[in-house]
Design an enzyme around this catalytic site. Structure first.
Site, short mmCIF file in Angstrom:
data_model
loop_
_atom_site.label_atom_id
_atom_site.label_comp_id
_atom_site.label_asym_id
_atom_site.label_seq_id
_atom_site.Cartn_x
_atom_site.Cartn_y
_atom_site.Cartn_z
N ASP A 1 -5.65 33.68 33.01
CA ASP A 1 -4.94 32.64 34.06
C ASP A 1 -4.66 31.22 33.81
O ASP A 1 -5.42 30.63 32.98
CB ASP A 1 -6.17 32.73 35.15
CG ASP A 1 -5.23 32.32 36.37
OD1 ASP A 1 -4.29 32.85 36.78
OD2 ASP A 1 -5.59 31.25 36.81
N GLU B 1 -0.75 34.38 30.68
CA GLU B 1 -0.16 33.99 32.07
C GLU B 1 0.32 32.82 31.81
O GLU B 1 -0.23 31.83 32.32
CB GLU B 1 -1.09 34.21 33.29
CG GLU B 1 -0.06 34.00 34.71
CD GLU B 1 -0.31 32.96 35.58
OE1 GLU B 1 0.37 32.55 36.35
OE2 GLU B 1 -1.35 32.13 35.26
C1 GLC Z 1 -2.28 31.60 38.33
C2 GLC Z 1 -2.44 32.80 39.57
C3 GLC Z 1 -2.06 32.01 40.69
C4 GLC Z 1 -3.12 30.96 41.21
C5 GLC Z 1 -3.23 29.88 39.87
C6 GLC Z 1 -4.46 29.04 40.00
O1 GLC Z 1 -1.20 30.78 38.30
O2 GLC Z 1 -1.67 33.66 39.18
O3 GLC Z 1 -2.23 32.90 41.84
O4 GLC Z 1 -2.86 30.12 42.27
O5 GLC Z 1 -3.34 30.51 38.82
O6 GLC Z 1 -5.56 29.89 39.77
C1 GLC Z 2 2.88 27.33 38.24
C2 GLC Z 2 1.93 27.61 37.11
C3 GLC Z 2 1.47 29.23 37.22
C4 GLC Z 2 1.09 29.64 38.57
C5 GLC Z 2 2.08 29.33 39.54
C6 GLC Z 2 1.53 29.49 40.79
O1 GLC Z 2 4.03 28.02 37.97
O2 GLC Z 2 2.48 27.49 35.93
O3 GLC Z 2 0.29 29.21 36.30
O4 GLC Z 2 1.02 31.02 38.66
O5 GLC Z 2 2.33 27.79 39.60
O6 GLC Z 2 2.26 29.20 41.91
#
Ligand code: GLC
Ligand code: GLC
Length: 660
Positions: A300, A342
């Site tokens: 993540d 991600e």
């Molecule tokens: C990742 C998850 C998102 C979350 C963020 C913080 O981007 O997909 O849902 O808010 O991380 O953990």
């Molecule tokens: C941003 C971050 C991503 C997260 C997202 C959540 O795009 O780069 O990691 O999932 O915010 O909204």
């Protein structure tokens, strides 16, 4: 000369790596004596250790070599890895060996993914086990469960604010339930994917609590600052990820009288990976999660794990080194485990996380955004321009192609790709936001803004696939023609992600065309976050409609989406040409039609996809040369097409053509 120096430096580091391992061997032997592992298992660990140690050592040395306690940490890292291998169940070890011998397993056309929230899908893990037949009926072989670990009370960012990586949220079940589920999935040929939320912990994680109680050791797990001096300096070059939560990236903590680095919500405290104790502690959590029976860990928020003053603190070289170090350790101790990245960042940066040495698979956010872009513009120019130089990946890696997920849609295409086709990126993003929030005249979409930043005008988009594709509007207006078009748009997009190269990932609910759920606004823990609009609860009565064969009205739309998806997934799994990643674009000489060929070991499949609601015609000769053949059959409709005639594609039609 520099070459010599580099070699010299390399020799130096290999020498250090060797000597360190020699020194650590006795500790490892001692460790083995205390565990009851058979000789063969021990030897296989030793072999992998010998293979991966030099690179692991080099990475850790570069990250932490100047720390006074480096040697202590490296010893603990090694013993942690040995412990993780010893703790692995026989079944997991057996899977490890299969995957070491068949490292391409995840590149197969047979792999199809789905993602769900346990509570929204089936209440809890026990009930989820009973739904395995459902996943099988859809054809899924990969299941991503949204974070299910213990979370802080109140808002927990959909599970991403974890207070304990070793216990399951009691509302969902226990670690034993998770293990049982993993076994059940495995027995049914389904891989388990879980998150490794390693950029931050919740503010009530034990380490954060100890920090709050004054433990200096644990305060060093996070980024704490007594005043604004440093935060202000960092802030000058930082982006704001959640600007509606609070401005900036730091949160004042009254108890500690410190500013805490919080990239996401105030209660998600960024971990300080410049401290080797953090790396080691998170390694232990990672192995614990892996050993519950996980096949793929979704890493993540990878972009944010290393901070450097004067930069945006995203995608730093050390972030890559850290993931590579985790990867080496996985190769040694849990060798069947894959990493999925991600990284929702600029496409140049997304791809840097993808390698057999780092993350073997990655979300493909650029394809996702551009498929929606093509739907809005009815043109595939930006998509084609981007795919022409961005789809290809290193050997033994794969994209994960998706249309919606639990997060928002951000328009992360490259400005230069847009400029190359004469499009101004800034204006285009504004247009896309207008379009998907339904503001643009004639828009079919019903999305809502996420994290609108009044200062920059930036925003991202929330909404379910069906609502963004026009189904919600069509149902509200009770317009049959519009319903048909919305349905076709959804199947068009799925037809692309199922065939373009990589692992297709459904965000479950898509298979029923689930609409936005506006109820979230009534729950104070969710109201501030519009992403909840596209996290609806599974409605099992849809399955009864399917069985009844008498569904009418909207029910019949649902059953058509479901049965068509089911069939397309089956077709994908029967098409060896769709294995792997290799994809060649076909010049269709028509800006509304995307065309590509997939080839694998002598198999071929040509895909043509019309992104407009008008009929489009393309020259049959284009196919004859691109795909070698005179007659083609569309796998989806069964229709045949001679290449001597012009090819006609109906509104939003997608063809999967095999030469016959
Ligand atoms: C990742 C998850 C998102 C979350 C963020 C913080 O981007 O997909 O849902 O808010 O991380 O953990
Ligand atoms: C941003 C971050 C991503 C997260 C997202 C959540 O795009 O780069 O990691 O999932 O915010 O909204």
């Amino acid at each position: 000369m520099t070459g010599l120096n580099n070699n010299g430096a390399l020799d130096e580091i290999s020498f250090k790596a060797d000597l360190t391992l020699q020194r650590l061997r006795p500790r490892l032997e001692e460790h083995w004596r205390r565990t009851s592992m058979d000789e063969a298992d021990r030897r296989s660990f030793d072999n992998r250790l010998a293979e991966h140690w030099p690179l692991l050592f080099k990475l850790l040395y570069r990250l932490y070599g100047d720390r006074y306690d480096f040697f202590y940490h490296i010893e603990r890292v090694l013993l942690t890895a040995a412990g993780a291998w010893a703790d692995r169940s026989d079944r997991l070890r057996e899977t490890d060996l299969h995957r070491v011998n068949d490292p391409s397993w995840f590149l197969s056309e047979g792999v199809v993914g789905g993602a769900i929230y346990v509570d929204l899908f089936s209440e809890n893990l026990g009930r989820l086990r009973e739904q395995v037949p459902y996943f099988k009926s859809l054809g899924l072989t990969y299941l991503h469960l949204m974070p299910l670990f213990a979370v802080r009370p109140g808002d927990n960012d959909g599970g991403y604010a974890i207070s304990n990586y070793r216990s399951v949220d009691p509302r969902l079940g226990t670690i034993d339930d998770l293990r049982l589920l993993a076994e059940e999935l495995h027995a049914n040929g389904i891989s388990l994917v879980l998150d490794f939320v390693f950029n931050h912990t919740a503010d009530d994680h034990e380490w954060a609590q100890l920090a709050q109680a004054g433990s200096r050791e644990h305060q060093e797990f996070y980024y704490l600052f007594p005043d604004r001096t440093e935060p202000d300096r960092y802030e000058q070059s930082l982006r704001e990820v959640f600007p509606t939560v609070r401005r900036g990236n730091f949160t004042w903590h009254d108890g500690m009288q410190q500013w805490v680095w919080t990239t996401f919500n105030n209660f998600q405290w960024d971990l300080n990976y410049s401290n080797p104790a953090v790396f080691r502690a998170m390694l232990e959590e990672m192995f614990f999660i892996a050993n519950t029976g996980v096949d793929i860990l979704r890493l993540d928020a990878v972009a944010f794990i290393w901070k450097r003053l004067g930069t945006n603190c995203e995608n730093q070289p050390e972030a890559h080194m850290l993931i590579q170090a985790f990867n080496r350790l996985a190769r040694i101790a849990t060798p069947g485990l894959l990493f999925k990245s991600e990284a929702i960042v600029h496409p140049d940066e997304v791809v840097r996380y993808i390698s057999p040495k780092e993350c073997q698979i990655s979300y493909n956010p650029t394809l996702m955004a551009l498929l929606w872009e093509s739907l809005a513009t009815r043109r595939v120019r930006l998509l084609r321009q981007t795919l022409s130089h961005r789809h290809k990946l290193p050997e033994q890696t794969s994209w994960v192609n998706y249309l919606r997920c639990h997060d928002d849609i951000g328009w992360t295409f490259d400005d230069a790709d847009a400029a190359a086709i004469g499009v101004n990126a800034y204006d285009h993003r504004r247009f896309l936001n207008d379009f998907y929030t339904g503001q643009f005249p004639g828009s079919f979409a019903r999305g809502v803004p996420f994290q609108e930043n009044p200062q920059t005008g930036d925003m991202r988009i929330s909404g379910t696939m069906a609502s963004l594709a026009g189904l919600e509007q069509a149902i509200d207006e009770d317009d049959e023609e519009k319903k048909e078009l919305a349905l076709k748009r959804m199947l068009l997009l799925h037809g692309v992600t199922l065939s373009i190269g990589g692992i297709p990932l459904l965000y479950l609910g898509e298979e029923w065309g689930m609409l936005n759920d506006y109820e979230f606004a009534n729950d104070p823990a969710k109201a501030g976050d519009t992403r909840w609009i596209h996290r609806p609860k599974m409605q099992w009565e849809f399955l009864d409609e399917l069985d009844d064969h008498i569904a009418s009205g909207n029910g019949s739309i649902r059953t058509r989406i479901f049965t068509t998806m089911q069939r397309m997934i089956k077709l994908r799994k029967e098409s060896p040409a769709l294995s792997g990643q290799a994809m060649d674009l076909i010049g269709t000489s028509n800006d509304h039609v995307l065309g590509y060929v997939r080839r694998f070991e002598g198999h071929r499949l040509v895909v043509l996809a019309n992104f407009s609601e008008e009929e489009q015609v393309i020259d049959g000769n284009k196919l004859r040369t691109a795909a070698i053949g005179r007659f083609f059959q569309d796998e989806i409709s069964g229709a045949t097409y001679p290449t001597s005639d012009p090819m006609r594609l109906g509104a939003y039609q997608i063809l999967w053509l095999k030469s016959v």
